[in-house]
Design an enzyme around this catalytic site. Sequence first.
Site, PDB file in Angstrom:
ATOM      1  N   HIS A  47       1.904   4.289  -3.001  1.00  0.00           N
ATOM      2  CA  HIS A  47       1.952   5.746  -2.835  1.00  0.00           C
ATOM      3  C   HIS A  47       3.303   6.288  -3.300  1.00  0.00           C
ATOM      4  CE1 HIS A  47      -1.830   6.349  -0.813  1.00  0.00           C
ATOM      5  NE2 HIS A  47      -1.511   5.654   0.260  1.00  0.00           N
ATOM      6  N   HIS A  52       0.834  -1.200   0.000  1.00  0.00           N
ATOM      7  CA  HIS A  52       0.000   0.000   0.000  1.00  0.00           C
ATOM      8  C   HIS A  52       0.874   1.258   0.000  1.00  0.00           C
ATOM      9  CE1 HIS A  52      -3.585   2.381   1.577  1.00  0.00           C
ATOM     10  NE2 HIS A  52      -2.573   3.189   1.832  1.00  0.00           N
ATOM     11  N   GLU A  53       1.828   1.287   0.920  1.00  0.00           N
ATOM     12  CA  GLU A  53       2.700   2.462   1.015  1.00  0.00           C
ATOM     13  C   GLU A  53       3.663   2.548  -0.170  1.00  0.00           C
ATOM     14  OE1 GLU A  53       1.720   4.492   2.993  1.00  0.00           O
ATOM     15  OE2 GLU A  53       0.541   3.248   4.358  1.00  0.00           O
TER      16      GLU A  53
END
Length: 265
Positions: A61, A57-58
Amino acid sequence: MTTAPTRSDRRVSPVFLGIAAVTAASGWAAWTGFADNPGFAVFLFVTAAWIVSLCLHEYAHARTALHSGDISIGAKGYLTLNPLKYTHALLSIVLPVLFVIMGGIGLPGGAVFIERGRIRGRWRHSLISAAGPLTNVLFAVVCTAPFWLDALDGVPDTFRYALAFLALLQVTAAILNFLPVPGLDGYGVIEPWLSLSIRRQVEPFAPFGLLAVFGILWIPEVNEAFFDAVDAILRGLGVTDWDTYWGQRLYRFWQGTPDIPSISG
């Protein structure tokens, strides 16, 4: 002077590889029944896989920010998938794992620091914020693929239930992340399109958005409506309430390992 990421900035961290190895080993134990306590194997598998999804997820980003103009991402270590490099490891890893253990909620975290001043274009800012929860959506699709593809023949019930519970976490994380609440990714998607005055008024509330969501979910009526929506999505993907219920029962091995029912039982 900030430079573009080097090869070492992109090298996958041994920490992440270790977490992935735990995921694979515990998944194998849950599949084969090798572990004396299947609940403990499910606990390790789901927790490790959940941390892997948080890292991805990170990373989404960070990677999107890199391609949008923030070349400082590499020096911060975000491209290595190492959770220890996150700005707030407590918010990004520890609290989400605790929320899973306490309530079976895939609560989103907050982690990578992006130098927004380096990025031009509102669409790019929105895409950077959306990239993380879209990863949870993709993870949910992968976890539920055996269900909606009707490819569960030969899959042990213990592993089936573990996948179902992991899918539930991904769906809850995606929904919560996309809420337009200050401090969450959903607000980050719409923020570039708001006027400067509105953004300034909302900014002081950003640090408390996650806590507010967690508090609201404790309201019984809200909690029931939220999980009704989650269950409806999962049923659309072929995952039944039976699957997620037993997945969570197995996950909470400290409450005693239940007699695992067959799916035909």
